[in-house]
Design an enzyme around this catalytic site. Structure first.
Site, mmCIF file in Angstrom:
data_model
loop_
_atom_site.group_PDB
_atom_site.id
_atom_site.type_symbol
_atom_site.label_atom_id
_atom_site.label_comp_id
_atom_site.label_asym_id
_atom_site.label_seq_id
_atom_site.Cartn_x
_atom_site.Cartn_y
_atom_site.Cartn_z
ATOM 1 N N LYS A 79 0.994 -1.313 0.060
ATOM 2 C CA LYS A 79 0.038 -0.061 0.086
ATOM 3 C C LYS A 79 0.937 1.344 0.017
ATOM 4 C CE LYS A 79 -3.935 2.188 2.643
ATOM 5 N NZ LYS A 79 -4.690 1.570 3.887
ATOM 6 N N SER A 154 -9.604 1.845 2.699
ATOM 7 C CA SER A 154 -8.805 2.602 1.979
ATOM 8 C C SER A 154 -7.822 1.936 1.216
ATOM 9 C CB SER A 154 -8.095 3.686 2.979
ATOM 10 O OG SER A 154 -7.225 3.108 4.017
ATOM 11 N N SER A 178 -10.188 -0.593 6.881
ATOM 12 C CA SER A 178 -9.361 -0.217 5.789
ATOM 13 C C SER A 178 -8.859 -1.411 5.226
ATOM 14 C CB SER A 178 -8.424 0.846 5.907
ATOM 15 O OG SER A 178 -9.304 2.116 5.948
#
Lengths: 472, 94
Positions: A79, A154, A178
């Site tokens: 990420k 997210s 997330s």
């Protein structure tokens, strides 16, 4: 060999049987990224040269018969809030679009040393602010199961890339859901570890008392294999537990006869979408079939979770994002997107003089009550099972004009972060039309990841949802 | 509750365009209105929890170790001079 179904286990097996080289596997994934990511937009940065360089080095070891590293030759992606030395790290924000970190974070270097091959950096909501992926300053990642739908956020790119077979595993973070929300929306396994298990050093801080560092995989076994590498003290994160677990795969295949699973009644309400409720009820029946004892429990302060979370998190965000001053790194603060501005302002307000007691302090007090709810419940049951989202994945644009509506998507995930307990999101089926994934989460007391893997594995092997892959 | 966006933005060192102020004002007021539901709970005697680990005073030995070089530290700065970060003027000549 269907690349979309490759797992850590099957790739390692392939190396042992000399079916392919690390370069072969790496090239396969890089080719898939070239073929599909223009549409899916899961990557911010693809590190092709770097990956092939890593692969070459590992192939030397393969030739010498040395494949002992725990994640030997496993491609992965991070990420884009995990700092990677010499590789652009943006937080998917215009503020950092040209930031090149000078160091690797703990999880990044541990996974590197374990033999992985870095494919690139994954798209996400900017600063990890979001539940859909739509807050990325670079355009959202798409759900590979149906590109008109959000993949969840997210960690949007992290979930979507694993689901699409663009990488076998990826890293993510879970501050209010997330990891679990996008995992449940993409038919992948998402682990949110206990707060204090995995080092946050080198991961751009969102809310420092809530951030949890985890990952996405296709299977529960792969999730445990990754945790074996990432978990444990590092001398940099002072909130870590000092004891280390020896092997997260221990007892994983034991089965769940006699295990007490609690269903928090506040989590299964009439407000849920019909098909989500249906799949959850089917899952409960499967757990019963596997020999678990199902107990109804109550987490009475569930309804206050979002209010507590949307005070504590923005407050901590407003502090953590103060460092982005455009002086030592990054672009000026005028480059922040709307959602970042909103959260910084909300947090500044709740921490400001005259309001601190009514908001931040009050939220910390209710936090105590939420923690107590879980402590009380875990005296009665071994673990909890619950849906992850009250709804199916939604279409792009459906919630962008209403920030509060977007925040309410986290209703079933935030109290887990508030209490700091671990939760594992596993595939639990699909809606009928359109076909969209639905997940469930398995929650346990602090540091009970082994138990979560045990329960998740039993469910996974009984249902085999992980074998389904989206048609791209 | 009306949020003074101009004031809050100034505290947070954020620039908010004049056109955006009323939109942010409405959105923030909605959110603050929602979080007011915590007032339903009596927390008079409840201790606050700032973080869940219960750990306090976690220290390491006060020993220096290699860190970033000056060059590495400056590597992402847009403005540098003589091995230093260039910042906005904060003190004025009288």
């Amino acid at each position: 060999m269907n690349i979309q179904q490759l797992t850590i286990e099957s790739i390692l097996e392939g190396y042992r049987n000399k079916d392919f080289s690390v370069t072969d596997v790496t090239k396969m994934y890089l080719d898939r990224i070239k073929q599909y990511d223009a549409t899916l937009h899961t990557f911010n940065t693809v590190t092709e040269e770097h990956a092939l360089h890593d692969a070459k080095r590992l192939d030397q070891m393969l030739t010498n018969g040395d494949i002992s590293l725990p994640l030997f030759g496993i491609p992965l992606a991070h990420k884009d809030i995990f700092v990677t030395k010499g590789i652009r790290t943006t937080a998917s924000s215009n503020v950092l679009d040209d930031y090149i970190p000078q160091y690797d974070g703990t999880v990044v270097s541990r996974l590197k040393n374990a033999g992985t091959v870095l494919l690139g950096k994954l798209n996400c909501d900017a600063w990890a602010h979001g539940s859909s992926g739509e807050n990325s300053d670079f355009g959202p990642a798409k759900n590979p199961w149906n590109t008109e739908y959000i993949p969840g956020g997210s960690s949007s790119g992290s979930a979507a890339s694993v689901a699409a077979g663009l990488t076998p595993v990826s890293s993510g973070t879970d501050t209010g859901g997330s990891i679990r929300l996008p995992a449940s929306f993409t038919n992948t396994v998402g682990l949110k570890p206990t707060y204090g298990l995995v080092s946050r050093y080198g991961v751009m801080a969102m809310a420092s008392s809530l951030d949890s560092i985890g990952h996405f995989t296709k299977t529960v076994t792969d999730s445990a294999l990754l945790l074996n590498v990432t978990a444990g003290p590092d001398g940099f994160d002072s909130t870590l537990r000092q004891e280390k677990e020896n092997d997260y795969l221990e007892n994983m295949k034991k089965g769940i006869k006699g295990i007490k699973l609690g269903i928090p009644k506040e989590y299964v309400s009439e407000g849920m979408e019909k098909e989500v409720k249906q799949k959850f009820e089917e899952a409960v029946k499967k757990f019963e079939k596997l020999g678990a004892e199902i107990v109804e429990v109550s987490l009475p302060h569930t309804d206050y979770g979002i209010a507590v979370y949307y005070i504590i998190q923005p407050s901590e965000v407003s502090s953590n994002l103060a460092r982005y001053d455009g002086i030592r790194f990054g672009n000026p603060r005028s480059s922040f997107g709307d959602e970042a501005k909103r959260r910084i302002m909300l947090g500044t307000f709740t921490l400001s003089s005259g309001y601190y007691d009514a908001y931040y302090k009050k939220a910390m007090q209710v936090r105590t009550l939420i923690i107590k709810d879980y402590t009380n419940t875990f005296e009665k049951v071994d673990a909890l099972i619950a849906p992850v989202s009250p709804t199916l994945p939604w279409k792009f644009g459906a919630k962008v004009d209403n920030p509060l509506a977007m925040y309410l998507s986290d209703a079933l995930t935030v109290t887990i972060n508030i209490a700091g307990i671990p939760s594992l999101s596993v595939p639990a089926g699909f809606s009928s039309n359109p076909k969209l994934p639905i997940g469930i989460q398995i929650m346990g007391p602090h540091f009970s990841e082994k138990k979560l893997f045990q329960i998740g594995y039993a469910f996974e092997q009984e249902t085999n949802y992980y074998m389904e892959v989206p048609e791209l | 509750m009306k949020i003074d966006v101009k004031h809050i933005a100034k505290l947070a060192n954020l620039s908010v365009k004049e056109d955006d102020i009323s939109r942010f004002e409405k959105q923030l007021s909605d959110i603050v209105g929602y979080i007011d539901k915590l007032n339903e709970l009596d927390t008079k005697d409840t201790p606050p929890t700032p973080q869940v680990t219960g750990l306090i005073n976690v220290f390491r030995p006060d020993e220096t170790a290699p860190s970033l070089t000056q060059e590495e530290s400056l590597s992402n700065a847009k403005k540098k001079h003589n091995g230093l970060f260039v910042v906005e003027q904060i003190l004025e000549e009288k």
